[in-house]
Design an enzyme around this catalytic site. Structure first.
Site, PDB file in Angstrom:
ATOM      1  N   HIS A   1       0.852  -1.198   0.000  1.00 21.85           N
ATOM      2  CA  HIS A   1       0.000   0.000   0.000  1.00 21.85           C
ATOM      3  C   HIS A   1       0.887   1.247   0.000  1.00 21.85           C
ATOM      4  O   HIS A   1       2.038   1.213   0.456  1.00 21.85           O
ATOM      5  CB  HIS A   1      -0.911   0.016   1.236  1.00 21.85           C
ATOM      6  CG  HIS A   1      -2.016  -0.993   1.178  1.00 21.85           C
ATOM      7  ND1 HIS A   1      -3.112  -0.953   2.007  1.00 21.85           N
ATOM      8  CD2 HIS A   1      -2.194  -2.068   0.363  1.00 21.85           C
ATOM      9  CE1 HIS A   1      -3.930  -1.967   1.718  1.00 21.85           C
ATOM     10  NE2 HIS A   1      -3.395  -2.657   0.732  1.00 21.85           N
TER      11      HIS A   1
ATOM     12  N   GLU B   1       0.915   3.950   1.775  1.00 25.17           N
ATOM     13  CA  GLU B   1       1.394   4.405   3.094  1.00 25.17           C
ATOM     14  C   GLU B   1       2.548   3.541   3.596  1.00 25.17           C
ATOM     15  O   GLU B   1       3.542   4.046   4.116  1.00 25.17           O
ATOM     16  CB  GLU B   1       0.246   4.367   4.118  1.00 25.17           C
ATOM     17  CG  GLU B   1      -0.930   5.266   3.763  1.00 25.17           C
ATOM     18  CD  GLU B   1      -2.030   4.516   3.024  1.00 25.17           C
ATOM     19  OE1 GLU B   1      -1.722   3.652   2.172  1.00 25.17           O
ATOM     20  OE2 GLU B   1      -3.212   4.803   3.300  1.00 25.17           O
TER      21      GLU B   1
ATOM     22  N   CYS C   1      -6.117   2.208   5.477  1.00 25.88           N
ATOM     23  CA  CYS C   1      -6.779   0.952   5.837  1.00 25.88           C
ATOM     24  C   CYS C   1      -6.244   0.506   7.206  1.00 25.88           C
ATOM     25  O   CYS C   1      -5.283   1.084   7.716  1.00 25.88           O
ATOM     26  CB  CYS C   1      -6.507  -0.105   4.767  1.00 25.88           C
ATOM     27  SG  CYS C   1      -4.845  -0.813   4.877  1.00 25.88           S
TER      28      CYS C   1
ATOM     29  N   CYS D   1      -2.409  -0.205   7.287  1.00 31.30           N
ATOM     30  CA  CYS D   1      -1.591   1.014   7.249  1.00 31.30           C
ATOM     31  C   CYS D   1      -1.742   1.815   8.538  1.00 31.30           C
ATOM     32  O   CYS D   1      -0.778   2.404   9.021  1.00 31.30           O
ATOM     33  CB  CYS D   1      -1.961   1.849   6.036  1.00 31.30           C
ATOM     34  SG  CYS D   1      -1.506   1.050   4.481  1.00 31.30           S
TER      35      CYS D   1
HETATM   36 ZN   LIG Z   1      -3.395   0.351   3.520  1.00 32.48          ZN
END
Ligand SMILES: [Zn+2]
Length: 156
Positions: A53, A55, A83, A86
């Site tokens: 991801h 992040e 999410c 993260c």
């Molecule tokens: Zn994430």
């Protein structure tokens, strides 16, 4: 406004990621003292990595840049609300503040729904959709005992 400038960069990264087939429409930057020290873009499908991801990638880059696992005086700018994975990384990294653009509701509308994970976290372990089964061989606590008794450990 400085916050808007860095957020625009995170959003630009997300947009570029879409048009260059880099992955999902997500971008992030880590900023310290007004300078970008880490950049991340979603690369889940291109890297075949479910944890890639934006992040996470930005946090990894910033940690590598600072040669430090803590990002205490740093800010994260992410094109979308993080999410649960993260969010966990954000707390582990001890970031100072998180700025986000789109909301989780916005991302759910285009097929990136993480609400179910937030709901799973809130459930007791035995009620989650992916079974979590405790297995306890004789050496289960050996690493913890070794850690507790280790005199030269680097705490974090
Ligand atoms: Zn994430």
């Amino acid at each position: 406004m400085k916050e808007e400038m860095f957020m625009k960069m995170a959003v630009d990264i997300a947009y570029e990621n879409v048009v260059t087939n880099g992955g999902g429409p997500f971008g992030a930057v880590v900023v310290k003292n007004g300078q970008i020290i880490g950049v991340g873009r979603n690369q889940v499908t291109t890297k075949k990595d479910p944890t890639a991801h934006a992040e996470i990638k930005a946090i990894r880059a910033a940690s590598k840049y600072l040669n430090n696992n803590e990002l205490k005086d740093c800010q994260l700018y992410t094109s979308c609300e993080p999410c649960p994975m993260c969010l966990g990384a954000i707390y582990w990294a001890r970031l100072k503040v998180v700025y986000y653009g789109c909301t989780n509701k916005d991302s759910a509308k285009i097929g990136f729904d993480d609400e179910f994970i937030y709901k799973q976290i809130a459930l007791p372990v035995d009620q989650r959709s992916i079974p979590m089964v405790r297995v306890v061989p004789p050496n289960t606590y050996q690493p913890f005992h070794a850690w507790v008794n280790k005199t030269n450990k680097k705490k974090y």
